[in-house]
Design a protein around this motif. Structure first.
Motif, PDB file in Angstrom:
ATOM      1  N   THR A   1       0.819  -1.217   0.000  1.00 29.92           N
ATOM      2  CA  THR A   1       0.000   0.000   0.000  1.00 29.92           C
ATOM      3  C   THR A   1       0.850   1.262   0.000  1.00 29.92           C
ATOM      4  O   THR A   1       0.562   2.209  -0.740  1.00 29.92           O
ATOM      5  CB  THR A   1      -0.950   0.007   1.204  1.00 29.92           C
TER       6      THR A   1
ATOM      7  N   THR B   1       2.369   1.774  -3.452  1.00 28.30           N
ATOM      8  CA  THR B   1       1.392   2.270  -4.420  1.00 28.30           C
ATOM      9  C   THR B   1       1.099   3.742  -4.211  1.00 28.30           C
ATOM     10  O   THR B   1       1.096   4.541  -5.155  1.00 28.30           O
ATOM     11  CB  THR B   1       0.084   1.470  -4.322  1.00 28.30           C
TER      12      THR B   1
ATOM     13  N   THR C   1       4.055   6.074  -5.091  1.00 28.86           N
ATOM     14  CA  THR C   1       4.297   6.089  -6.530  1.00 28.86           C
ATOM     15  C   THR C   1       3.270   6.956  -7.239  1.00 28.86           C
ATOM     16  O   THR C   1       3.596   7.729  -8.150  1.00 28.86           O
ATOM     17  CB  THR C   1       4.269   4.661  -7.096  1.00 28.86           C
TER      18      THR C   1
ATOM     19  N   VAL D   1      -6.241   4.701  -8.743  1.00 31.28           N
ATOM     20  CA  VAL D   1      -5.350   4.343  -9.845  1.00 31.28           C
ATOM     21  C   VAL D   1      -6.107   4.377 -11.176  1.00 31.28           C
ATOM     22  O   VAL D   1      -5.565   4.792 -12.208  1.00 31.28           O
ATOM     23  CB  VAL D   1      -4.725   2.962  -9.603  1.00 31.28           C
TER      24      VAL D   1
ATOM     25  N   VAL E   1       8.094  -0.618  -5.725  1.00 31.83           N
ATOM     26  CA  VAL E   1       6.948  -0.240  -6.572  1.00 31.83           C
ATOM     27  C   VAL E   1       7.308   0.946  -7.455  1.00 31.83           C
ATOM     28  O   VAL E   1       7.010   0.954  -8.666  1.00 31.83           O
ATOM     29  CB  VAL E   1       5.708   0.065  -5.709  1.00 31.83           C
TER      30      VAL E   1
ATOM     31  N   LEU F   1      -0.058  -0.312 -11.498  1.00 32.24           N
ATOM     32  CA  LEU F   1      -0.283   0.015 -10.091  1.00 32.24           C
ATOM     33  C   LEU F   1      -1.615  -0.507  -9.565  1.00 32.24           C
ATOM     34  O   LEU F   1      -1.874  -0.426  -8.355  1.00 32.24           O
ATOM     35  CB  LEU F   1      -0.220   1.533  -9.894  1.00 32.24           C
TER      36      LEU F   1
END
Length: 472
Positions: A293, A296, A299, A361, A426, A455
């Motif tokens: 998490t 993600t 990123t 995302v 990530v 992602l």
């Protein structure tokens, strides 16, 4: 009714986080989070200017990556130290180091001194983050931990609102050095006060001086072994090499990436609970979810603004509004899970938060198409923050619930380690995917669309795995 039942107080009379028993601890931890949040959010926007002024733009990835790499080492040191002697000493040292590193960075005469400053800053940040989480586990009952974690999230609201704008004005009107010196001056006295508070002996029953209530530690021979410093150092080196390697797309950078990956694969399992990468039930799954998490989220926070500013020509001020909204919504969602949803099973809130992140995302993917308003992609940042605000405190609570009292520092160290690993891995995978897409002839926006699609995997995986971390 038995005698034992008769003397038990009603559940609704349980003291709150600002009751006499916990007030000093709660205010101390709040001050720590406010100071670290303000310093972190004010410093980061000035780093590109500092690198340019020091003729080190080409090494900027190392400036940024050294912080994350050192956080891995700081988390290990702080966690094991907290298990051996309590969370106060690593927390106090971390705050003192945070002042010293601001002075080191402010007086930089070369890019390498700035790298050293950021490395020490990451070391102190890792120690502080792990120590605070450990202290919460040691000082509060499980029923109050979600509220404390939510309260700490709210301590980032004001820094997120005023930190970056003030830093920008000071850097433009004066210099980036003034930002570092000013933060050191603002942090010095509160840091010394914090050290004094943490030196006070805790009341055994929590009713004496109102200090933090920490349970007795087991005998020294029964506590966690000394931290594996060599392993932590190699892991930090691997993270730094990986961060630097993904900044370019040539043979030299590829070699750095390979070396970084090898070090991460060899040494990371030694600092994580057995079965983390295979999602074994309980603590391993909770630690795994922290990495997926956080990787993600950060990123999204890195690549969405990059796309908006460089490709969609969105003003930086407008993107800054999204950053501010993200911080506020993260704190708001964290408050909701800790106050209004405290009776909902933690693993179920993790599922909800993960699905919200997956939705964010999707907004990033759709917003990367040229025919769609860039504001659609901008929605991804605050929406991802809502998901993190819901699930991140729950993952922490689940992790602490699976840990023995004398292993809380080890647990929080593992969470911190995998959080940083998640960011490195990530973001590295996403950056590599973007570079591969560009090398294959895909347009910039098309490359971002593919990258954002990748992602989707981590949050959906977390939604599936959350039940394996349940504590009932």
């Amino acid at each position: 009714m038995t005698a034992k039942q008769a003397v038990q107080p009603p559940k609704d009379t349980e003291p709150g986080i600002f009751s006499r028993r916990y007030a000093a601890a709660s205010l101390t931890f709040a001050a720590v989070m406010f100071l670290t949040g303000f310093a972190a959010l004010a410093v980061v926007p000035t780093l590109p200017t500092a690198a340019q002024d020091l003729d080190g733009v080409s090494l900027f990835p190392l400036v940024a990556g050294s912080f994350v790499a050192a956080s891995l080492l700081g988390g290990v040191l702080g966690g094991h130290w907290a298990d051996r002697s309590g969370a106060r000493r690593p927390l106090a040292l971390g705050m003192v180091l945070s002042v010293l590193t601001l002075l080191v960075s402010a007086s930089s005469v070369s890019i390498w001194q700035l790298v050293i400053g950021r490395f020490v800053d990451g070391l102190s940040a890792g120690m502080v983050a792990v120590s605070v989480t450990t202290a919460i586990g040691q000082s509060y009952p499980e029923s109050l931990r979600p509220r404390m974690l939510a309260m700490l999230s709210t301590c980032w609201i004001i820094p997120s609102l005023i930190g970056p704008p003030i830093a920008g004005v000071v850097a433009e009107a004066w210099s980036w050095r003034a930002v570092f010196y000013g933060l050191a001056a603002l942090t010095a006295l509160p840091a010394l006060a914090l050290v004094a508070v943490l030196r006070r002996a805790p009341a055994a029953d929590g009713d004496g001086d109102g200090g933090p209530v920490v349970p007795d530690l087991p005998p020294a021979e029964e506590r966690a072994s000394r931290p594996p410093l060599f392993v932590a150092a190699m892991l930090s080196l691997g993270a730094a090499l990986g961060q630097y390697g993904v900044s370019g797309w040539d043979v030299r950078h590829l070699l750095f990436v390979v070396a970084g990956v090898v070090l991460l694969v060899v040494f990371a399992p030694r600092l994580l609970p057995k079965g983390t990468w295979s999602s074994a039930r309980g603590l391993p799954t909770a630690v795994l979810m922290r990495g997926l998490t956080s990787g993600t989220y950060f990123t999204v926070e890195a690549l969405v603004p990059l796309m908006l500013i460089t490709e969609r020509r969105v003003a930086a001020v407008t993107v800054g509004v999204a950053f501010t909204a993200s911080a506020v919504l993260w704190a708001g969602a964290s408050w909701v899970q800790g106050k209004l949803l405290q009776h909902v099973a933690r693993h179920r809130l993790v599922v909800v938060g993960a699905l919200v992140m997956a939705a964010s995302v999707v907004f990033a993917v759709v917003g990367s198409f040229s025919g769609v308003s860039p504001l659609v992609a901008m929605v991804a940042m605050p929406l991802a923050a809502v998901g993190m605000g819901l699930l991140d405190p729950c993952v922490t609570v689940l992790s602490l619930s699976h840990s023995a009292p004398d292993r809380l520092g080890h647990t929080t160290s593992a969470m911190q380690t995998n959080m940083n690993l998640g960011q490195v891995v990530v973001l590295g995978v996403a950056t590599a995917a973007l570079n591969v897409g560009l090398a294959a002839g895909a347009g910039q926006l098309g490359g971002y669309a593919v990258t954002f699609s990748i992602l989707l995997v981590p949050p959906l995986l977390v939604a599936v795995l959350a039940v394996r971390a349940r504590n009932d």
